[in-house]
Design a protein around this motif. Structure first.
Motif, PDB file in Angstrom:
ATOM      1  N   PHE A 284       0.837  -1.206   0.000  1.00 23.11           N
ATOM      2  CA  PHE A 284       0.000   0.000   0.000  1.00 23.11           C
ATOM      3  C   PHE A 284       0.869   1.252   0.000  1.00 23.11           C
ATOM      4  O   PHE A 284       0.642   2.184  -0.788  1.00 23.11           O
ATOM      5  CB  PHE A 284      -0.919   0.003   1.226  1.00 23.11           C
ATOM      6  CG  PHE A 284      -1.807   1.225   1.294  1.00 23.11           C
ATOM      7  CD1 PHE A 284      -3.033   1.238   0.657  1.00 23.11           C
ATOM      8  CD2 PHE A 284      -1.407   2.355   1.993  1.00 23.11           C
ATOM      9  CE1 PHE A 284      -3.845   2.354   0.709  1.00 23.11           C
ATOM     10  CE2 PHE A 284      -2.209   3.481   2.055  1.00 23.11           C
ATOM     11  CZ  PHE A 284      -3.434   3.475   1.404  1.00 23.11           C
ATOM     12  N   VAL A 285       1.871   1.274   0.877  1.00 25.98           N
ATOM     13  CA  VAL A 285       2.756   2.444   0.960  1.00 25.98           C
ATOM     14  C   VAL A 285       3.489   2.654  -0.362  1.00 25.98           C
ATOM     15  O   VAL A 285       3.628   3.785  -0.846  1.00 25.98           O
ATOM     16  CB  VAL A 285       3.762   2.278   2.121  1.00 25.98           C
ATOM     17  CG1 VAL A 285       4.805   3.381   2.093  1.00 25.98           C
ATOM     18  CG2 VAL A 285       3.028   2.270   3.452  1.00 25.98           C
ATOM     19  N   TYR A 286       3.946   1.550  -0.974  1.00 26.43           N
ATOM     20  CA  TYR A 286       4.672   1.654  -2.235  1.00 26.43           C
ATOM     21  C   TYR A 286       3.756   2.108  -3.370  1.00 26.43           C
ATOM     22  O   TYR A 286       4.132   2.962  -4.186  1.00 26.43           O
ATOM     23  CB  TYR A 286       5.291   0.301  -2.584  1.00 26.43           C
ATOM     24  CG  TYR A 286       5.966   0.276  -3.938  1.00 26.43           C
ATOM     25  CD1 TYR A 286       7.275   0.731  -4.089  1.00 26.43           C
ATOM     26  CD2 TYR A 286       5.288  -0.200  -5.069  1.00 26.43           C
ATOM     27  CE1 TYR A 286       7.898   0.713  -5.331  1.00 26.43           C
ATOM     28  CE2 TYR A 286       5.910  -0.206  -6.306  1.00 26.43           C
ATOM     29  CZ  TYR A 286       7.207   0.248  -6.433  1.00 26.43           C
ATOM     30  OH  TYR A 286       7.798   0.236  -7.663  1.00 26.43           O
ATOM     31  N   GLY A 287       2.564   1.555  -3.439  1.00 27.63           N
ATOM     32  CA  GLY A 287       1.701   1.795  -4.592  1.00 27.63           C
ATOM     33  C   GLY A 287       0.869   3.047  -4.524  1.00 27.63           C
ATOM     34  O   GLY A 287       0.416   3.548  -5.568  1.00 27.63           O
ATOM     35  N   PHE A 288       0.652   3.595  -3.316  1.00 30.33           N
ATOM     36  CA  PHE A 288      -0.262   4.735  -3.178  1.00 30.33           C
ATOM     37  C   PHE A 288       0.108   5.924  -4.063  1.00 30.33           C
ATOM     38  O   PHE A 288      -0.761   6.467  -4.762  1.00 30.33           O
ATOM     39  CB  PHE A 288      -0.348   5.179  -1.714  1.00 30.33           C
ATOM     40  CG  PHE A 288      -1.221   6.387  -1.515  1.00 30.33           C
ATOM     41  CD1 PHE A 288      -2.603   6.253  -1.461  1.00 30.33           C
ATOM     42  CD2 PHE A 288      -0.670   7.656  -1.402  1.00 30.33           C
ATOM     43  CE1 PHE A 288      -3.408   7.364  -1.298  1.00 30.33           C
ATOM     44  CE2 PHE A 288      -1.475   8.770  -1.242  1.00 30.33           C
ATOM     45  CZ  PHE A 288      -2.849   8.619  -1.184  1.00 30.33           C
ATOM     46  N   PRO A 289       1.379   6.395  -4.091  1.00 38.42           N
ATOM     47  CA  PRO A 289       1.660   7.588  -4.904  1.00 38.42           C
ATOM     48  C   PRO A 289       1.432   7.366  -6.393  1.00 38.42           C
ATOM     49  O   PRO A 289       1.030   8.302  -7.101  1.00 38.42           O
ATOM     50  CB  PRO A 289       3.137   7.892  -4.599  1.00 38.42           C
ATOM     51  CG  PRO A 289       3.696   6.636  -4.033  1.00 38.42           C
ATOM     52  CD  PRO A 289       2.565   5.963  -3.325  1.00 38.42           C
ATOM     53  N   TYR A 290       1.659   6.142  -6.892  1.00 40.85           N
ATOM     54  CA  TYR A 290       1.419   5.887  -8.310  1.00 40.85           C
ATOM     55  C   TYR A 290      -0.064   6.040  -8.642  1.00 40.85           C
ATOM     56  O   TYR A 290      -0.436   6.649  -9.655  1.00 40.85           O
ATOM     57  CB  TYR A 290       1.889   4.480  -8.682  1.00 40.85           C
ATOM     58  CG  TYR A 290       3.386   4.290  -8.622  1.00 40.85           C
ATOM     59  CD1 TYR A 290       4.177   4.563  -9.725  1.00 40.85           C
ATOM     60  CD2 TYR A 290       4.010   3.831  -7.464  1.00 40.85           C
ATOM     61  CE1 TYR A 290       5.556   4.384  -9.692  1.00 40.85           C
ATOM     62  CE2 TYR A 290       5.383   3.657  -7.411  1.00 40.85           C
ATOM     63  CZ  TYR A 290       6.145   3.933  -8.514  1.00 40.85           C
ATOM     64  OH  TYR A 290       7.502   3.761  -8.468  1.00 40.85           O
ATOM     65  N   ILE A 291      -0.904   5.477  -7.796  1.00 35.93           N
ATOM     66  CA  ILE A 291      -2.347   5.541  -8.047  1.00 35.93           C
ATOM     67  C   ILE A 291      -2.859   6.968  -7.868  1.00 35.93           C
ATOM     68  O   ILE A 291      -3.608   7.497  -8.700  1.00 35.93           O
ATOM     69  CB  ILE A 291      -3.082   4.572  -7.105  1.00 35.93           C
ATOM     70  CG1 ILE A 291      -2.661   3.128  -7.418  1.00 35.93           C
ATOM     71  CG2 ILE A 291      -4.587   4.734  -7.219  1.00 35.93           C
ATOM     72  CD1 ILE A 291      -3.166   2.113  -6.423  1.00 35.93           C
ATOM     73  N   TYR A 292      -2.432   7.618  -6.786  1.00 36.25           N
ATOM     74  CA  TYR A 292      -2.904   8.978  -6.515  1.00 36.25           C
ATOM     75  C   TYR A 292      -2.451   9.934  -7.615  1.00 36.25           C
ATOM     76  O   TYR A 292      -3.245  10.726  -8.138  1.00 36.25           O
ATOM     77  CB  TYR A 292      -2.372   9.449  -5.162  1.00 36.25           C
ATOM     78  CG  TYR A 292      -2.754  10.873  -4.836  1.00 36.25           C
ATOM     79  CD1 TYR A 292      -4.010  11.171  -4.308  1.00 36.25           C
ATOM     80  CD2 TYR A 292      -1.868  11.918  -5.059  1.00 36.25           C
ATOM     81  CE1 TYR A 292      -4.372  12.469  -4.025  1.00 36.25           C
ATOM     82  CE2 TYR A 292      -2.219  13.222  -4.784  1.00 36.25           C
ATOM     83  CZ  TYR A 292      -3.471  13.498  -4.257  1.00 36.25           C
ATOM     84  OH  TYR A 292      -3.819  14.795  -3.977  1.00 36.25           O
ATOM     85  N   ASN A 293      -1.166   9.872  -7.996  1.00 38.22           N
ATOM     86  CA  ASN A 293      -0.650  10.812  -8.987  1.00 38.22           C
ATOM     87  C   ASN A 293      -1.175  10.529 -10.386  1.00 38.22           C
ATOM     88  O   ASN A 293      -1.322  11.458 -11.187  1.00 38.22           O
ATOM     89  CB  ASN A 293       0.877  10.794  -8.974  1.00 38.22           C
ATOM     90  CG  ASN A 293       1.441  11.538  -7.784  1.00 38.22           C
ATOM     91  OD1 ASN A 293       0.921  12.577  -7.390  1.00 38.22           O
ATOM     92  ND2 ASN A 293       2.499  11.016  -7.189  1.00 38.22           N
ATOM     93  N   ALA A 294      -1.472   9.280 -10.695  1.00 40.01           N
ATOM     94  CA  ALA A 294      -2.090   8.982 -11.987  1.00 40.01           C
ATOM     95  C   ALA A 294      -3.465   9.637 -12.079  1.00 40.01           C
ATOM     96  O   ALA A 294      -3.850  10.172 -13.131  1.00 40.01           O
ATOM     97  CB  ALA A 294      -2.205   7.469 -12.187  1.00 40.01           C
ATOM     98  N   GLY A 295      -4.210   9.602 -10.981  1.00 39.81           N
ATOM     99  CA  GLY A 295      -5.507  10.278 -10.956  1.00 39.81           C
ATOM    100  C   GLY A 295      -5.361  11.785 -11.065  1.00 39.81           C
ATOM    101  O   GLY A 295      -6.133  12.453 -11.767  1.00 39.81           O
TER     102      GLY A 295
END
Length: 294
Positions: free
Chosen positions: A99-110
């Protein structure tokens, strides 16, 4: 060094030892009393909330009762030192790390899709093609929620930049003694470099934004920035405003900020591509891997 006590003799504690022991006991009693007092206050508040909002309290109790077994399974190894199922604990900690690793990718893609491809409803939501600046023309205030906690004394300039094919050159005019900065942020949310008065100086300059794996030569006078940690980056530009009367001066500076792909740099008449084809993230409610979960 302590000496041996002769057999049959009684050793009386010193006055200093008695005082020290009494002081420790006093602190322990005070701590226990303080803990009891806080617990009493918390209990009183909880009781009052239950009287005022019985349904909400009951719902909270149900949710807590459902969560307690999972919480216990998580903290039990820490408290007891005994792991009953290492696979469960490994999966739990691995999930946290994912979750910690993947959160910025998902948030910034949005965030990228919203700022590049979605027509905004108001003038203070960034909206610009890839490799183009969007400039705020008035100061943000406490009502703005644009993926950061904005200053209220700088005008912002945002841009999503694609470095997957080649560098992009960021240019700014001479800024005099005015504070300004361009924060360079990877899609991982890491600030990997800066262009600005304190980092690179106030004089007019051209700065190459470099993506991972790129090798090549830069034109004379173009300064290289640190290599980005990802092919996509976001630029967060800030330019100081000294008051409402200063806004036209800052607008004039913003209009001279430039982003130019390397192969077009120096060709003043060449039109800059204006693409908006960025990935649209899947809505969480429609994601098949989490369907029906809340």
């Amino acid at each position: 060094m302590w000496g041996a006590v002769p057999e049959g003799k009684t050793v009386m504690p010193s006055e200093a030892t008695i005082n020290s022991t009494g002081e420790r006991l006093r602190h322990q009693v005070t701590g226990v009393a303080s803990t009891i007092g806080r617990a009493a206050v918390a209990t009183g508040r909880a009781t009052a909330d239950a009287v005022r909002h019985p349904k909400a309290t009951a719902g909270h109790a149900r949710r807590t009762s459902h969560a307690l077994p999972l919480m216990w399974q998580s903290v039990k190894p820490v408290l007891t030192g005994h792991v009953t199922d290492w696979r469960r604990e490994y999966a739990y900690t691995l999930g946290e790390q994912a979750f910690v690793y993947g959160f910025p990718y998902i948030y910034n893609a949005g965030l990228r899709h919203r700022w590049v491809a979605r027509q905004p409803d108001d003038e203070m939501t960034p909206y610009a093609p890839v490799n183009h600046f969007w400039h705020a023309r008035k100061l943000f205030d406490a009502s703005d929620r644009q993926g950061l906690s904005p200053n209220n004394d700088t005008l912002y300039s945002f841009a999503w930049v694609d470095l997957s094919e080649e560098p992009v050159v960021l240019s700014h005019p001479d800024m005099g003694d005015r504070y300004f900065t361009f924060e360079l942020v990877g899609i991982t949310s890491d600030n990997y470099d800066y262009v600005g008065g304190r980092a690179t100086g106030p004089h007019a300059g051209d700065f190459a934004l470099i993506g991972p794996g790129w090798t090549g030569d830069l034109p004379d006078g173009v300064r290289r920035t640190a290599t980005a940690p990802s092919p996509w980056i976001v630029i967060v530009g800030r330019t100081l405003v000294t008051g409402e009367q200063d806004l036209p001066n800052v607008h004039a500076l913003q209009d001279r900020y430039r982003l130019v792909p390397l192969h077009l740099f120096g060709k003043d008449a060449a039109p800059l591509p204006a693409r908006r084809d960025v990935l649209e993230p899947t809505d969480a409610a429609e994601d098949p891997s989490g369907r029906g979960r809340r």
